[in-house]
Motif scaffolding. Structure first.
Motif, PDB file in Angstrom:
ATOM      1  N   THR A 204       0.472  -1.354  -0.168  1.00 38.05           N
ATOM      2  CA  THR A 204      -0.161  -0.427  -0.457  1.00 38.05           C
ATOM      3  C   THR A 204       0.934   1.415   0.010  1.00 38.05           C
ATOM      4  N   GLN A 205       1.912   1.469  -0.090  1.00 40.31           N
ATOM      5  CA  GLN A 205       3.143   2.529  -0.170  1.00 40.31           C
ATOM      6  C   GLN A 205       3.289   2.603  -1.743  1.00 40.31           C
ATOM      7  N   PRO A 206       3.193   4.198  -1.684  1.00 40.07           N
ATOM      8  CA  PRO A 206       2.820   5.027  -3.214  1.00 40.07           C
ATOM      9  C   PRO A 206       4.926   4.990  -3.259  1.00 40.07           C
ATOM     10  N   PHE A 207       5.344   4.564  -4.674  1.00 39.04           N
ATOM     11  CA  PHE A 207       6.293   4.579  -4.897  1.00 39.04           C
ATOM     12  C   PHE A 207       6.031   4.992  -6.619  1.00 39.04           C
ATOM     13  N   LEU A 208       7.571   5.743  -7.125  1.00 43.17           N
ATOM     14  CA  LEU A 208       7.439   6.444  -8.184  1.00 43.17           C
ATOM     15  C   LEU A 208       9.131   5.765  -8.906  1.00 43.17           C
ATOM     16  N   ILE A 209       9.074   5.537  -9.979  1.00 42.87           N
ATOM     17  CA  ILE A 209      10.426   4.948 -10.708  1.00 42.87           C
ATOM     18  C   ILE A 209      10.459   5.949 -11.490  1.00 42.87           C
ATOM     19  N   TYR A 210      11.708   6.588 -11.533  1.00 42.83           N
ATOM     20  CA  TYR A 210      11.927   7.157 -13.280  1.00 42.83           C
ATOM     21  C   TYR A 210      13.211   6.740 -14.069  1.00 42.83           C
ATOM     22  N   ASP A 211      12.229   6.343 -15.544  1.00 38.61           N
ATOM     23  CA  ASP A 211      13.569   5.919 -16.066  1.00 38.61           C
ATOM     24  C   ASP A 211      13.907   7.093 -17.105  1.00 38.61           C
ATOM     25  N   GLU A 212      15.519   6.853 -16.861  1.00 38.65           N
ATOM     26  CA  GLU A 212      15.578   8.588 -17.660  1.00 38.65           C
ATOM     27  C   GLU A 212      15.963   8.293 -19.003  1.00 38.65           C
ATOM     28  N   ALA A 213      16.685   7.510 -19.839  1.00 36.38           N
ATOM     29  CA  ALA A 213      17.023   6.513 -20.421  1.00 36.38           C
ATOM     30  C   ALA A 213      15.509   7.052 -21.076  1.00 36.38           C
ATOM     31  N   HIS A 214      14.821   6.266 -21.471  1.00 31.52           N
ATOM     32  CA  HIS A 214      12.825   6.444 -22.086  1.00 31.52           C
ATOM     33  C   HIS A 214      12.081   7.353 -21.582  1.00 31.52           C
ATOM     34  N   HIS A 215      12.275   8.356 -20.528  1.00 30.65           N
ATOM     35  CA  HIS A 215      12.067   9.539 -20.075  1.00 30.65           C
ATOM     36  C   HIS A 215      10.004   8.375 -20.017  1.00 30.65           C
ATOM     37  N   LEU A 216      10.115   7.698 -19.286  1.00 34.09           N
ATOM     38  CA  LEU A 216       8.958   7.235 -18.785  1.00 34.09           C
ATOM     39  C   LEU A 216       9.037   7.210 -17.121  1.00 34.09           C
ATOM     40  N   ALA A 217       7.499   7.537 -16.508  1.00 35.29           N
ATOM     41  CA  ALA A 217       8.126   7.356 -14.985  1.00 35.29           C
ATOM     42  C   ALA A 217       6.917   5.816 -15.217  1.00 35.29           C
ATOM     43  N   GLY A 218       6.648   5.297 -13.654  1.00 31.18           N
ATOM     44  CA  GLY A 218       6.537   4.595 -13.326  1.00 31.18           C
ATOM     45  C   GLY A 218       5.433   4.327 -11.990  1.00 31.18           C
ATOM     46  N   VAL A 219       4.440   5.096 -11.853  1.00 33.65           N
ATOM     47  CA  VAL A 219       4.094   5.408 -11.038  1.00 33.65           C
ATOM     48  C   VAL A 219       2.584   4.456 -10.487  1.00 33.65           C
ATOM     49  N   TYR A 220       3.373   4.227  -8.608  1.00 36.41           N
ATOM     50  CA  TYR A 220       2.517   3.140  -7.967  1.00 36.41           C
ATOM     51  C   TYR A 220       1.533   3.983  -6.839  1.00 36.41           C
ATOM     52  N   GLU A 221       0.280   3.908  -6.867  1.00 38.14           N
ATOM     53  CA  GLU A 221      -0.463   5.463  -5.485  1.00 38.14           C
ATOM     54  C   GLU A 221      -1.337   3.854  -4.143  1.00 38.14           C
ATOM     55  N   GLY A 222      -0.345   2.872  -4.408  1.00 37.69           N
ATOM     56  CA  GLY A 222      -0.893   1.676  -3.311  1.00 37.69           C
ATOM     57  C   GLY A 222      -2.014   0.709  -3.525  1.00 37.69           C
ATOM     58  N   ARG A 223      -2.625   0.997  -5.005  1.00 38.05           N
ATOM     59  CA  ARG A 223      -3.922   0.072  -5.363  1.00 38.05           C
ATOM     60  C   ARG A 223      -3.120  -0.191  -6.685  1.00 38.05           C
ATOM     61  N   GLY A 224      -2.889   0.451  -8.124  1.00 40.63           N
ATOM     62  CA  GLY A 224      -2.706   0.037  -8.686  1.00 40.63           C
ATOM     63  C   GLY A 224      -1.300   1.127  -9.627  1.00 40.63           C
ATOM     64  N   TRP A 225      -0.901   0.558 -10.610  1.00 42.20           N
ATOM     65  CA  TRP A 225      -0.167   1.648 -11.351  1.00 42.20           C
ATOM     66  C   TRP A 225      -0.385   2.252 -12.531  1.00 42.20           C
ATOM     67  N   SER A 226       0.808   3.084 -13.406  1.00 45.64           N
ATOM     68  CA  SER A 226       0.177   3.187 -14.646  1.00 45.64           C
ATOM     69  C   SER A 226       1.983   3.868 -14.958  1.00 45.64           C
TER      70      SER A 226
END
Length: 294
Positions: A204-226
């Motif tokens: 349930t903990q939110p996290f963010l992973i930023y891909d510097e090479a592809h300018h893509l951010a994986g965002v998880y808000e505690g339930r689903g990711w985008s």
């Protein structure tokens, strides 16, 4: 009226966009010679380019149909290969999917010697209730000499290595407000392949992973990711580090150095198993806590 020697499809570079292009080739009764990805795609001389819009529904139909025809393992190969940064990866995946679907259509159970003991044998098309010929499934994952299978297998293997690197070398920082943040720079667009893993770990903990090479951010808000396309870190700007983050990173570096064995130090082996391009984002490879980029 202009005449062109070849036809090419161009899509937005996403996985759904590629599968939408495959769907369009069947819907339009066309067989493009190239599938071009993104704005940087190189068009060959005398080639007519058709822009293909991304349609999630069409992409899902291709994904479902190919899985039923050739099996989940073959679909996994296609998915991984599609995330490669190599030139021609999209075209290779397109040829791979077409080859698998053509094999399933051409396979007939009528004269097959295994028909009496095969669950998929019921009619001349070789399929019943969504069950397809198992020999087709095997060919799509084992016939590595076929020109439509071999390139996808090599691409998928390379992306799998990058996926494993992300699982091993992603380091998170604890920020104020309970957000966990990490940077990465893989050689393939493997971030979508690891989001389920980290979402399960963080719960349930939110996290963010930023891909510097592809300018893509994986965002998880505690339930689903985008996934979010961005040229820089997403807005609003990241909060400061949590009060105990510096202490925890210092403790991790001390532990890393304490368990090392000086007499077995092998820098060449370390660079091979831990690629140097990941070092700038590894807590244990930094002498001091770097400034958090804004």
């Amino acid at each position: 009226m202009e005449l062109y020697d070849e036809l090419a499809y161009k899509f937005d570079g996403s996985l759904e966009g590629l599968f939408s292009a495959v769907f369009a080739s069947y819907a339009r009764h066309e067989d493009p010679s190239d599938i071009l990805s993104g704005e940087a795609a190189q068009v060959r001389l005398g080639q007519h380019v058709v822009e293909i819009d991304t349609h999630p529904g069409h992409a899902e139909r291709v994904r479902t149909g190919f899985r039923q025809a050739c099996g989940p393992k073959a679909l996994a190969y296609a998915t991984r290969a599609a995330l490669s940064d190599e030139a021609g990866a999209a075209t290779a995946v397109y040829r791979y999917i077409r080859h698998g679907m053509d094999l399933n259509v051409q396979r007939s159970c009528t004269r097959c010697r295994r028909r009496s003991r095969c669950a998929g044998a019921a009619n001349p098309t070789g399929r019943v209730g969504g069950t397809h010929c198992p020999r087709v499934r095997g060919a799509m994952t084992s016939d590595l000499s076929h020109p439509a299978v071999q390139p996808v297998f090599k691409l998928a293997r390379t992306v799998f290595v990058e996926q494993e690197h992300l699982l091993q070398f992603t380091r998170f920082e604890h920020l104020e407000g309970g957000l966990w943040f990490a940077r990465c720079n893989p050689k393939a667009n493997a971030l979508p392949l690891v989001m389920d893993h980290f979402a399960g770990r963080f719960n349930t903990q939110p996290f963010l992973i930023y891909d510097e090479a592809h300018h893509l951010a994986g965002v998880y808000e505690g339930r689903g990711w985008s996934l979010v396309r961005t040229e820089g870190l997403p807005e609003p700007m990241l909060p400061d580090r949590a009060a105990d983050e510096a202490t925890m990173q210092h403790a991790w570096r001390r532990f890393y150095r304490a368990v090392s064995v000086e007499s077995r130090y092998n820098p060449e082996l370390r660079q091979r198993l831990m690629p140097k391009r990941f070092w700038r984002n590894l807590t244990e490879m930094q002498e001091e806590l770097p400034a958090l980029a804004r």
